[in-house]
Design a protein around this motif. Structure first.
Motif, PDB file in Angstrom:
ATOM      1  N   ARG A   1       0.832  -1.206   0.000  1.00 55.89           N
ATOM      2  CA  ARG A   1       0.000   0.000   0.000  1.00 55.89           C
ATOM      3  C   ARG A   1       0.868   1.258   0.000  1.00 55.89           C
ATOM      4  NH1 ARG A   1      -4.487  -2.092   4.449  1.00 55.89           N
ATOM      5  NH2 ARG A   1      -5.751  -3.306   2.954  1.00 55.89           N
ATOM      6  N   ALA A   2       1.969   1.215   0.737  1.00 57.61           N
ATOM      7  CA  ALA A   2       2.866   2.374   0.777  1.00 57.61           C
ATOM      8  C   ALA A   2       3.486   2.627  -0.595  1.00 57.61           C
ATOM      9  CB  ALA A   2       3.947   2.152   1.823  1.00 57.61           C
ATOM     10  N   VAL A   3       3.873   1.550  -1.286  1.00 58.55           N
ATOM     11  CA  VAL A   3       4.479   1.706  -2.608  1.00 58.55           C
ATOM     12  C   VAL A   3       3.449   2.171  -3.629  1.00 58.55           C
ATOM     13  CG1 VAL A   3       5.580   0.476  -4.514  1.00 58.55           C
ATOM     14  CG2 VAL A   3       6.311   0.031  -2.165  1.00 58.55           C
ATOM     15  N   PHE A   4       2.279   1.540  -3.629  1.00 60.29           N
ATOM     16  CA  PHE A   4       1.275   1.844  -4.649  1.00 60.29           C
ATOM     17  C   PHE A   4       0.511   3.138  -4.371  1.00 60.29           C
ATOM     18  CE2 PHE A   4       1.336  -2.954  -5.096  1.00 60.29           C
ATOM     19  CZ  PHE A   4       2.103  -2.911  -6.255  1.00 60.29           C
ATOM     20  N   ALA A   5       0.706   3.715  -3.192  1.00 56.16           N
ATOM     21  CA  ALA A   5       0.046   4.992  -2.885  1.00 56.16           C
ATOM     22  C   ALA A   5       0.488   6.089  -3.847  1.00 56.16           C
ATOM     23  CB  ALA A   5       0.336   5.403  -1.447  1.00 56.16           C
ATOM     24  N   GLY A   6       1.656   5.931  -4.420  1.00 52.06           N
ATOM     25  CA  GLY A   6       2.155   6.944  -5.346  1.00 52.06           C
ATOM     26  C   GLY A   6       1.721   6.752  -6.778  1.00 52.06           C
ATOM     27  N   VAL A   7       0.889   5.753  -7.046  1.00 49.29           N
ATOM     28  CA  VAL A   7       0.430   5.472  -8.412  1.00 49.29           C
ATOM     29  C   VAL A   7      -0.961   6.076  -8.607  1.00 49.29           C
ATOM     30  CG1 VAL A   7      -0.084   3.689 -10.118  1.00 49.29           C
ATOM     31  CG2 VAL A   7       1.750   3.334  -8.451  1.00 49.29           C
TER      32      VAL A   7
ATOM     33  N   LEU B   1       8.391   2.338 -10.712  1.00 50.23           N
ATOM     34  CA  LEU B   1       7.602   1.585  -9.741  1.00 50.23           C
ATOM     35  C   LEU B   1       8.254   0.234  -9.461  1.00 50.23           C
ATOM     36  CD1 LEU B   1       5.099   1.187  -8.010  1.00 50.23           C
ATOM     37  CD2 LEU B   1       3.861   0.454 -10.064  1.00 50.23           C
ATOM     38  N   TRP B   2       8.809  -0.388 -10.496  1.00 49.75           N
ATOM     39  CA  TRP B   2       9.504  -1.666 -10.327  1.00 49.75           C
ATOM     40  C   TRP B   2      10.665  -1.514  -9.339  1.00 49.75           C
ATOM     41  CZ3 TRP B   2       8.138  -6.407 -11.504  1.00 49.75           C
ATOM     42  CH2 TRP B   2       9.094  -7.424 -11.625  1.00 49.75           C
ATOM     43  N   ALA B   3      11.393  -0.412  -9.452  1.00 52.29           N
ATOM     44  CA  ALA B   3      12.511  -0.165  -8.544  1.00 52.29           C
ATOM     45  C   ALA B   3      12.023   0.030  -7.109  1.00 52.29           C
ATOM     46  CB  ALA B   3      13.300   1.059  -9.008  1.00 52.29           C
ATOM     47  N   ARG B   4      10.897   0.708  -6.938  1.00 54.79           N
ATOM     48  CA  ARG B   4      10.357   0.897  -5.588  1.00 54.79           C
ATOM     49  C   ARG B   4       9.892  -0.428  -4.996  1.00 54.79           C
ATOM     50  NH1 ARG B   4       7.964   5.474  -8.081  1.00 54.79           N
ATOM     51  NH2 ARG B   4       5.848   4.594  -7.983  1.00 54.79           N
ATOM     52  N   LEU B   5       9.320  -1.293  -5.828  1.00 58.20           N
ATOM     53  CA  LEU B   5       8.928  -2.624  -5.351  1.00 58.20           C
ATOM     54  C   LEU B   5      10.152  -3.423  -4.908  1.00 58.20           C
ATOM     55  CD1 LEU B   5       6.261  -3.531  -8.067  1.00 58.20           C
ATOM     56  CD2 LEU B   5       5.806  -3.195  -5.633  1.00 58.20           C
TER      57      LEU B   5
ATOM     58  N   ALA C   1      11.402  -2.184  -1.593  1.00 58.44           N
ATOM     59  CA  ALA C   1      10.520  -2.605  -0.494  1.00 58.44           C
ATOM     60  C   ALA C   1      10.534  -4.114  -0.289  1.00 58.44           C
ATOM     61  CB  ALA C   1       9.091  -2.134  -0.764  1.00 58.44           C
ATOM     62  N   ASP C   2      11.405  -4.819  -1.017  1.00 53.92           N
ATOM     63  CA  ASP C   2      11.538  -6.284  -0.924  1.00 53.92           C
ATOM     64  C   ASP C   2      10.256  -7.016  -1.316  1.00 53.92           C
ATOM     65  OD1 ASP C   2      14.195  -6.113   0.003  1.00 53.92           O
ATOM     66  OD2 ASP C   2      13.506  -5.837   2.064  1.00 53.92           O
ATOM     67  N   LEU C   3       9.471  -6.410  -2.190  1.00 55.01           N
ATOM     68  CA  LEU C   3       8.224  -7.042  -2.619  1.00 55.01           C
ATOM     69  C   LEU C   3       8.401  -7.914  -3.855  1.00 55.01           C
ATOM     70  CD1 LEU C   3       5.743  -4.091  -1.999  1.00 55.01           C
ATOM     71  CD2 LEU C   3       5.945  -6.209  -0.686  1.00 55.01           C
ATOM     72  N   LEU C   4       9.578  -7.846  -4.490  1.00 54.75           N
ATOM     73  CA  LEU C   4       9.843  -8.725  -5.625  1.00 54.75           C
ATOM     74  C   LEU C   4      10.421 -10.067  -5.180  1.00 54.75           C
ATOM     75  CD1 LEU C   4      11.383  -6.211  -8.197  1.00 54.75           C
ATOM     76  CD2 LEU C   4       8.988  -6.865  -7.867  1.00 54.75           C
ATOM     77  N   SER C   5      10.802 -10.152  -3.919  1.00 57.32           N
ATOM     78  CA  SER C   5      11.420 -11.377  -3.405  1.00 57.32           C
ATOM     79  C   SER C   5      10.598 -12.021  -2.294  1.00 57.32           C
ATOM     80  CB  SER C   5      12.829 -11.069  -2.880  1.00 57.32           C
ATOM     81  OG  SER C   5      12.778 -10.074  -1.860  1.00 57.32           O
ATOM     82  N   LEU C   6       9.335 -11.660  -2.193  1.00 52.25           N
ATOM     83  CA  LEU C   6       8.485 -12.148  -1.108  1.00 52.25           C
ATOM     84  C   LEU C   6       8.501 -13.663  -0.981  1.00 52.25           C
ATOM     85  CD1 LEU C   6       5.121 -10.153  -1.076  1.00 52.25           C
ATOM     86  CD2 LEU C   6       6.896 -10.206   0.676  1.00 52.25           C
ATOM     87  N   LEU C   7       8.424 -14.364  -2.101  1.00 58.42           N
ATOM     88  CA  LEU C   7       8.272 -15.816  -2.081  1.00 58.42           C
ATOM     89  C   LEU C   7       9.607 -16.555  -2.184  1.00 58.42           C
ATOM     90  CD1 LEU C   7       5.355 -14.835  -2.664  1.00 58.42           C
ATOM     91  CD2 LEU C   7       5.051 -16.881  -4.032  1.00 58.42           C
ATOM     92  N   LEU C   8      10.697 -15.826  -2.315  1.00 57.82           N
ATOM     93  CA  LEU C   8      11.997 -16.478  -2.410  1.00 57.82           C
ATOM     94  C   LEU C   8      12.518 -16.846  -1.019  1.00 57.82           C
ATOM     95  CD1 LEU C   8      13.770 -14.330  -5.152  1.00 57.82           C
ATOM     96  CD2 LEU C   8      12.477 -16.460  -5.416  1.00 57.82           C
ATOM     97  N   ASP C   9      13.327 -17.897  -0.976  1.00 62.07           N
ATOM     98  CA  ASP C   9      13.931 -18.312   0.286  1.00 62.07           C
ATOM     99  C   ASP C   9      14.889 -17.239   0.798  1.00 62.07           C
ATOM    100  OD1 ASP C   9      12.578 -20.703   0.090  1.00 62.07           O
ATOM    101  OD2 ASP C   9      14.268 -21.779  -0.800  1.00 62.07           O
ATOM    102  N   THR C  10      15.151 -17.290   2.092  1.00 65.79           N
ATOM    103  CA  THR C  10      16.045 -16.301   2.694  1.00 65.79           C
ATOM    104  C   THR C  10      17.449 -16.397   2.114  1.00 65.79           C
ATOM    105  OG1 THR C  10      16.424 -17.873   4.514  1.00 65.79           O
ATOM    106  CG2 THR C  10      14.747 -16.179   4.847  1.00 65.79           C
ATOM    107  N   ARG C  11      17.872 -17.571   1.670  1.00 68.41           N
ATOM    108  CA  ARG C  11      19.218 -17.685   1.096  1.00 68.41           C
ATOM    109  C   ARG C  11      19.329 -16.966  -0.242  1.00 68.41           C
ATOM    110  NH1 ARG C  11      20.146 -22.741  -2.215  1.00 68.41           N
ATOM    111  NH2 ARG C  11      18.107 -23.621  -2.685  1.00 68.41           N
ATOM    112  N   HIS C  12      18.188 -16.616  -0.827  1.00 71.88           N
ATOM    113  CA  HIS C  12      18.178 -15.832  -2.061  1.00 71.88           C
ATOM    114  C   HIS C  12      17.705 -14.398  -1.800  1.00 71.88           C
ATOM    115  CE1 HIS C  12      19.134 -19.339  -4.405  1.00 71.88           C
ATOM    116  NE2 HIS C  12      18.078 -19.978  -3.972  1.00 71.88           N
TER     117      HIS C  12
END
Length: 378
Positions: free
Chosen positions: A17-23, A46-50, A53-64
């Motif tokens: 919500r914080a990231v998309f508030a600017g769209v 917007l991709w860079a802001r995501l 915010a670590d929203l592009l790696s939500l489903l990746l393991d911590t080692r990645h």
């Protein structure tokens, strides 16, 4: 039974919500005002802001470098993105990366996942096949030749294909007769990418593969990988439809509360209230079926039907529900809904794309019927 979201999932929503508030939906390029493609690229800022915010790696393991969350968290973020018509390949890139993480080899994971999670690599998936009606895995053949696989065929309507670094292509192995997933660079010998357009005005790609040679390490031949990925993509599409529908119903509520006829807000008229209530019911059904499907994917839980049955039900509701929501919104807005200075027409164009993406309701009804025939519930 506890149906609340976890703290981690709720934190992902707040970050989104914080990231998309600017769209601003008003600023999203309109297909009604543009001849050809509405833009040459997706929203890189917007991709860079995501990524930040670590929203592009939500489903990746911590080692990645990821948070190790599940499909429910992804759908929560996608829901927020669709409310503002965010022009980013969040679903496709995340789903492709998770497929590599779940089914790919260690060398491929090491080369790809960290960079994908940081947004340095953009991935997409060729999920529509040759016609959009037949299975995508039937549109391309793959044959092993030593340490490479050779791909031939055509995939149509590949989202974000013109700007992604890699396309994950499902294909049918001529050796084993089962589906494989090949990671094909956008620019590669034997590939030809022709421009197509969505109802949203965004560019799609027709990907032609002519004896394309892909290293064996970039091919996932694990059993069930494509079926799992297709299910995640379909469920993510349902999340996008839900978010879009909620955004549209909110706009409609605000408009009808302010628009007056005969001295009263039109929202107080029974006919208007009944139509809005019907669309609210649609959204709640879309939401319930979405979370059921996302939970089946995340938990791997057993049920009376395979998880694909819950995914089919969710997509039926998403396809039909989002269409009804935008049509009612157009009706209740009157001529104002078609005004290109107002964002509703953009939502209508995006809704049509989501309705048909990965199969319309009728296709999933047929698939559900086949599942019910094969798995009698009695």
């Amino acid at each position: 039974m506890d149906f609340t979201f976890t703290e981690e999932q709720q934190a992902a929503v707040e970050a989104a919500r914080a990231v998309f508030a600017g769209v601003a939906p008003d600023g999203v390029p309109s297909p009604a005002l543009t001849t050809g493609a509405v833009a040459d690229d997706f929203d890189r800022a917007l991709w860079a802001r995501l990524a930040d915010a670590d929203l592009l790696s939500l489903l990746l393991d911590t080692r990645h470098g990821g948070a190790g969350l599940d499909a429910i968290a992804l759908c929560l973020v996608l829901r927020e993105s669709a409310k503002v018509l965010a022009r980013v390949p969040l679903l496709e890139s995340t789903a492709a990366a998770v497929a590599v993480q779940t089914y790919g080899g260690e060398e491929l994971k090491a080369d790809l996942l960290d960079r994908a999670g940081r947004g340095e690599l953009v991935l997409t998936v060729a999920a529509n096949g040759r016609t959009g009606h037949d299975g995508a895995e039937l549109a391309v053949t793959a044959r092993p030749e030593g340490d490479v696989w050779v791909l031939d065929g055509v995939q149509t309507a590949v989202p974000w294909a013109q700007n992604a670094d890699f396309v994950l292509v499902p294909a049918l192995s001529t050796d084993s007769g089962r589906s494989v997933l090949a990671l094909v660079p956008r620019v590669h010998e034997g590939t030809l990418l022709a421009e197509q357009f969505s109802t949203t005005g965004e560019r799609l790609g027709e990907l032609r593969l002519d004896s394309v040679r892909v290293p064996a390490r970039d091919v996932i031949d694990a059993d069930g990988a494509w079926e799992w990925l297709r299910g995640l993509l379909a469920t993510g599409t349902c999340a996008l439809a839900l978010g879009l529908g909620e955004g549209v119903l909110g706009m409609t509520s605000e408009y009808t509360s302010k628009r007056e006829q005969f001295g009263f807000p039109v929202a107080t008229f029974q006919a208007v209230a009944v139509q809005a209530a019907d669309r609210y019911i649609d959204l709640r059904a879309m939401e319930a079926t979405l979370w059921q499907a996302a939970w089946r994917i995340s938990a791997g839980a057993c049920g009376a039907l395979p998880a694909s049955g819950d995914i089919a039900v969710a997509k039926i509701w998403a396809s039909e529900g989002v269409r009804r929501v935008v049509q009612t919104a157009q009706h209740l807005h009157g001529g104002f809904g078609a005004d290109t200075d107002y964002p509703l027409h953009r939502y209508h164009a995006w809704a049509k794309h989501l309705e048909l993406s990965l199969g319309p309701a009728a296709a999933h009804e047929e698939a559900l019927g086949d599942l019910l025939a094969a798995h009698p519930l009695g």
